[in-house]
Design an enzyme around this catalytic site. Structure first.
Site, mmCIF file in Angstrom:
data_model
loop_
_atom_site.group_PDB
_atom_site.id
_atom_site.type_symbol
_atom_site.label_atom_id
_atom_site.label_comp_id
_atom_site.label_asym_id
_atom_site.label_seq_id
_atom_site.Cartn_x
_atom_site.Cartn_y
_atom_site.Cartn_z
ATOM 1 N N HIS A 77 2.834 -6.228 4.267
ATOM 2 C CA HIS A 77 2.057 -6.951 5.273
ATOM 3 C C HIS A 77 2.672 -8.313 5.579
ATOM 4 O O HIS A 77 2.730 -9.163 4.693
ATOM 5 C CB HIS A 77 0.637 -7.127 4.724
ATOM 6 C CG HIS A 77 -0.312 -7.796 5.644
ATOM 7 N ND1 HIS A 77 -0.850 -9.035 5.381
ATOM 8 C CD2 HIS A 77 -0.833 -7.396 6.829
ATOM 9 C CE1 HIS A 77 -1.678 -9.364 6.353
ATOM 10 N NE2 HIS A 77 -1.687 -8.388 7.244
ATOM 11 N N HIS B 157 1.904 -14.222 13.426
ATOM 12 C CA HIS B 157 0.523 -13.754 13.349
ATOM 13 C C HIS B 157 -0.401 -14.476 14.318
ATOM 14 O O HIS B 157 -1.213 -13.853 15.003
ATOM 15 C CB HIS B 157 -0.029 -13.908 11.928
ATOM 16 C CG HIS B 157 -1.462 -13.482 11.812
ATOM 17 N ND1 HIS B 157 -2.518 -14.338 12.035
ATOM 18 C CD2 HIS B 157 -2.010 -12.267 11.551
ATOM 19 C CE1 HIS B 157 -3.650 -13.672 11.897
ATOM 20 N NE2 HIS B 157 -3.373 -12.414 11.594
#
Ligand code: G3P
Ligand code: CA
Length: 263
Positions: free
Chosen positions: A18, A60
């Site tokens: 991730h 992100h």
């Protein structure tokens, strides 16, 4: 034996690094993605944002503030401006026990650079972030996937936005898609929800902390994959494996491999 059966089944559980191995290195840098590969993650997870001049970058947040020394919206900055920024020092400050001098000054990678670095046979799990802010993001992603001849057998594209995934599906129905979900209370899913997702996606990615065994088994029995996020503790990894998940997102791909090997 039962345990041999369990371990051979475990090999099928996708270990998704991730934001790279982002427990150990600054998220969404080539360094964190390389660590994800070294730790035998099956997939590199990439979040996409788009610059003012239409370049896809791995980040992100919609803003530069948290993970660089810049400020403001990604969409208001050119790639050249974003390339000036330090995308690593924040990590050294926030996680002194994981800090490394070489993280200071790391750059924000473009999707081009990621594909060039890891090649067409690496496994990419790419999220269209804030697609409503970035018209044309899906076309731009598909253009890069085709340019670098990325293997569509393994490529996965994920989004919280059904509209973004449906658009990807309409552009190229051979790209495999995962519908992300974010539940704020204990999650339940019904046949209508599942059938809606099945029109375009092969899996669901819910936040791990609101689901239960019933939820997981309902999804798995429907034939959809289920990849919860973001699972960092071994106890929770084991619980989700016992419930039957088919993969998970983790900042610590090494920990998940240890759990999968029964360590
Ligand atoms: O993409 C799975 C998971 O990463 C979704 O949450 O906020 O970490 O992108 P987020
Ligand atoms: Ca993500």
């Amino acid at each position: 034996s039962l345990s041999a059966g369990a371990s051979s089944h475990n090999k099928d559980i996708l270990n998704v690094a991730h934001r790279g191995a982002s427990g150990y290195a600054p998220e969404h840098t080539i360094t964190s993605y390389k660590m994800g590969e070294q730790m035998h993650g099956d997939y590199i997870e990439i979040d996409l944002q788009m610059t003012k001049d239409g370049q896809l970058i791995a980040m992100h947040d919609e803003t530069l503030d948290r993970t660089t020394n810049g400020t403001g919206q990604v969409k208001d900055h050119t790639l050249a401006e974003i390339k000036q920024l330090d995308a690593g020092s924040w990590f050294n400050e926030k996680y002194p026990q994981m800090a490394k001098p070489e993280y200071a000054g790391l750059k924000v990678p473009t999707l081009d650079e990621v594909f060039k670095t890891f090649g067409k046979n690496a496994n990419y799990y790419i999220e269209t972030k804030s697609p409503e802010v970035y018209p044309g993001m899906e076309e731009a992603l598909l253009e890069k996937v085709n340019k670098y001849d990325i293997d569509k057998e393994t490529l996965l594209v994920q989004s919280f936005s059904p509209a973004s995934l449906i658009k990807m599906h309409d552009l190229d129905s051979s790209v495999k898609l995962v519908q992300l979900m974010e539940y704020t209370s204990p999650a339940a899913i019904n046949d209508a929800d599942i059938n809606a997702v099945k029109q375009y996606a092969m899996g669901i990615g819910p936040n791990s902390d609101m689901i239960d065994k019933e939820y997981v088994q309902k999804v798995v029995n429907s034939g959809l994959e289920i990849h919860p996020y973001t699972v960092n503790e071994k106890e929770e990894m084991q619980k989700l494996i016992d419930w039957g998940v088919t993969g998970m997102f983790t900042n610590f791909p090494d920990r998940l491999n240890e759990v999968l090997k029964g360590k």
